[in-house]
Motif scaffolding. Structure first.
Motif, PDB file in Angstrom:
ATOM      1  N   LEU A 160       0.804  -1.229   0.000  1.00 48.10           N
ATOM      2  CA  LEU A 160       0.000   0.000   0.000  1.00 48.10           C
ATOM      3  C   LEU A 160       0.837   1.280   0.000  1.00 48.10           C
ATOM      4  O   LEU A 160       0.490   2.247  -0.683  1.00 48.10           O
ATOM      5  CB  LEU A 160      -0.940   0.023   1.217  1.00 48.10           C
ATOM      6  CG  LEU A 160      -2.192  -0.858   1.144  1.00 48.10           C
ATOM      7  CD1 LEU A 160      -2.985  -0.745   2.442  1.00 48.10           C
ATOM      8  CD2 LEU A 160      -3.063  -0.468  -0.033  1.00 48.10           C
TER       9      LEU A 160
ATOM     10  N   ASN B  61       0.101   2.497  -5.214  1.00 46.39           N
ATOM     11  CA  ASN B  61      -1.295   2.879  -5.038  1.00 46.39           C
ATOM     12  C   ASN B  61      -2.249   1.833  -5.610  1.00 46.39           C
ATOM     13  O   ASN B  61      -3.354   1.641  -5.113  1.00 46.39           O
ATOM     14  CB  ASN B  61      -1.545   4.241  -5.695  1.00 46.39           C
ATOM     15  CG  ASN B  61      -2.938   4.775  -5.426  1.00 46.39           C
ATOM     16  OD1 ASN B  61      -3.513   4.538  -4.360  1.00 46.39           O
ATOM     17  ND2 ASN B  61      -3.487   5.490  -6.391  1.00 46.39           N
ATOM     18  N   VAL B  62      -1.829   1.142  -6.670  1.00 38.28           N
ATOM     19  CA  VAL B  62      -2.680   0.136  -7.296  1.00 38.28           C
ATOM     20  C   VAL B  62      -3.061  -0.964  -6.309  1.00 38.28           C
ATOM     21  O   VAL B  62      -4.081  -1.647  -6.494  1.00 38.28           O
ATOM     22  CB  VAL B  62      -1.978  -0.474  -8.538  1.00 38.28           C
ATOM     23  CG1 VAL B  62      -0.780  -1.310  -8.133  1.00 38.28           C
ATOM     24  CG2 VAL B  62      -2.954  -1.290  -9.375  1.00 38.28           C
TER      25      VAL B  62
ATOM     26  N   ARG C 275      -4.321  -0.596  -3.494  1.00 39.43           N
ATOM     27  CA  ARG C 275      -5.627  -0.265  -2.924  1.00 39.43           C
ATOM     28  C   ARG C 275      -6.751  -0.826  -3.783  1.00 39.43           C
ATOM     29  O   ARG C 275      -7.733  -1.358  -3.269  1.00 39.43           O
ATOM     30  CB  ARG C 275      -5.772   1.257  -2.778  1.00 39.43           C
ATOM     31  CG  ARG C 275      -4.897   1.837  -1.697  1.00 39.43           C
ATOM     32  CD  ARG C 275      -4.993   3.358  -1.615  1.00 39.43           C
ATOM     33  NE  ARG C 275      -4.234   3.845  -0.474  1.00 39.43           N
ATOM     34  CZ  ARG C 275      -2.911   3.984  -0.464  1.00 39.43           C
ATOM     35  NH1 ARG C 275      -2.218   3.715  -1.571  1.00 39.43           N
ATOM     36  NH2 ARG C 275      -2.287   4.386   0.608  1.00 39.43           N
ATOM     37  N   LEU C 276      -6.614  -0.681  -5.082  1.00 43.80           N
ATOM     38  CA  LEU C 276      -7.611  -1.241  -6.000  1.00 43.80           C
ATOM     39  C   LEU C 276      -7.659  -2.754  -5.876  1.00 43.80           C
ATOM     40  O   LEU C 276      -8.743  -3.351  -5.824  1.00 43.80           O
ATOM     41  CB  LEU C 276      -7.274  -0.830  -7.433  1.00 43.80           C
ATOM     42  CG  LEU C 276      -8.148  -1.445  -8.536  1.00 43.80           C
ATOM     43  CD1 LEU C 276      -9.593  -1.002  -8.397  1.00 43.80           C
ATOM     44  CD2 LEU C 276      -7.600  -1.056  -9.911  1.00 43.80           C
TER      45      LEU C 276
ATOM     46  N   CYS D 100     -10.722   2.937 -10.818  1.00 44.47           N
ATOM     47  CA  CYS D 100     -11.344   3.163  -9.514  1.00 44.47           C
ATOM     48  C   CYS D 100     -12.760   3.713  -9.671  1.00 44.47           C
ATOM     49  O   CYS D 100     -13.685   3.305  -8.961  1.00 44.47           O
ATOM     50  CB  CYS D 100     -10.499   4.120  -8.679  1.00 44.47           C
ATOM     51  SG  CYS D 100      -8.891   3.455  -8.205  1.00 44.47           S
TER      52      CYS D 100
ATOM     53  N   CYS E 176      -7.689   5.350  -3.536  1.00 48.27           N
ATOM     54  CA  CYS E 176      -6.947   5.014  -4.754  1.00 48.27           C
ATOM     55  C   CYS E 176      -7.211   6.043  -5.847  1.00 48.27           C
ATOM     56  O   CYS E 176      -6.281   6.491  -6.534  1.00 48.27           O
ATOM     57  CB  CYS E 176      -7.351   3.615  -5.224  1.00 48.27           C
ATOM     58  SG  CYS E 176      -6.441   3.024  -6.662  1.00 48.27           S
TER      59      CYS E 176
END
Length: 243
Positions: free
Chosen positions: A44, A48-49, A51-52, A94, A78
């Protein structure tokens, strides 16, 4: 697979995301779910990906109300971070998955306890009416507080107007028999409770006003902290690593 495991051990965020996807795709029980969740959480800070991917894991492989709440919150985060990083493709992904996640969150409300339900209702403020994520959750938090304060002011004004318009009674609604004039202003009645302001002046609050004040001052702050602090910490760490 061996080189991927080595990369994960060395702390490569995208390797953790890739291995998490493999674990998620091959889920056959709680062990794979937990491993995939752990891998995505490790990634995390730097990816950032993740989070998806974690939101997808919760949406596809869990019915737990807490995971419904987390999935929606992760998607908004995200989206916000993707816009900051000018990652338009990730931001669109997102946006695409947010309406379904918000709908699942709303459907899970009856299965939540009171505290979690309040958190869920608050998280829905990070999305538009049709489930699209807002660009900045901090703006929505500020708007929420403005509305809450406005509601408190309106309630206080209405209460003051009612007290001014209502004729003084020679007896308390809760007691029989005469009382001295003005006794009601310092006694608890069926609608309100007397408290004292910062300047020492007497102030009568209705039960609704009192509960709202207590909620805003204590419970809301403890509810917001786990939502705000991880995002601040993640942003700070990412800025530090980028510098």
């Amino acid at each position: 697979m061996e080189w991927l495991l080595k990369a994960v051990k060395k702390g490569h965020a995208l390797a953790s995301v890739a291995l998490g996807r493999i674990k998620r795709a091959a889920i056959a029980g709680s062990v794979d779910f937990q491993e995939a969740e752990d891998l995505f959480r490790i990634a995390l800070v730097d990816a950032n990906v993740a989070r998806l991917e974690l939101a997808e894991l919760y949406t596809l492989h869990s019915e737990a109300p807490q995971h419904r709440l987390d999935a929606a919150s992760l998607l908004q985060q995200c989206y916000e971070f993707a816009l900051e990083e000018d990652d338009k493709e990730l931001a669109e992904l997102c946006k695409l998955k947010s309406p379904a996640a918000v709908a699942e969150l709303v459907r899970a409300l009856p299965r939540m306890d009171t505290t979690m339900r309040k958190s869920a209702v608050f998280v829905t403020n990070f999305f538009t009416a049709n489930g699209q994520p807002h660009r900045r959750r901090s703006d929505q938090i500020e708007a929420f507080w403005v509305k809450a304060r406005a509601f408190t002011d309106i309630a206080q004004q209405a209460s003051a107007a009612n007290r001014t318009a209502a004729p003084a009674l020679p007896f308390s609604p809760e007691r029989s028999g005469p009382q001295t004039p003005g006794a009601n202003s310092q006694s608890k009645d069926a609608r309100g409770k007397t408290s004292f302001g910062a300047g020492g002046e007497a102030r009568t609050e209705t039960r609704t006003q009192r509960l709202l004040r207590m909620w805003l001052s204590k419970e809301a702050q403890s509810m917001l902290r786990p939502m705000i602090e991880p995002a601040r910490r993640d942003r700070s760490l990412r800025q530090r690593s980028a510098g």
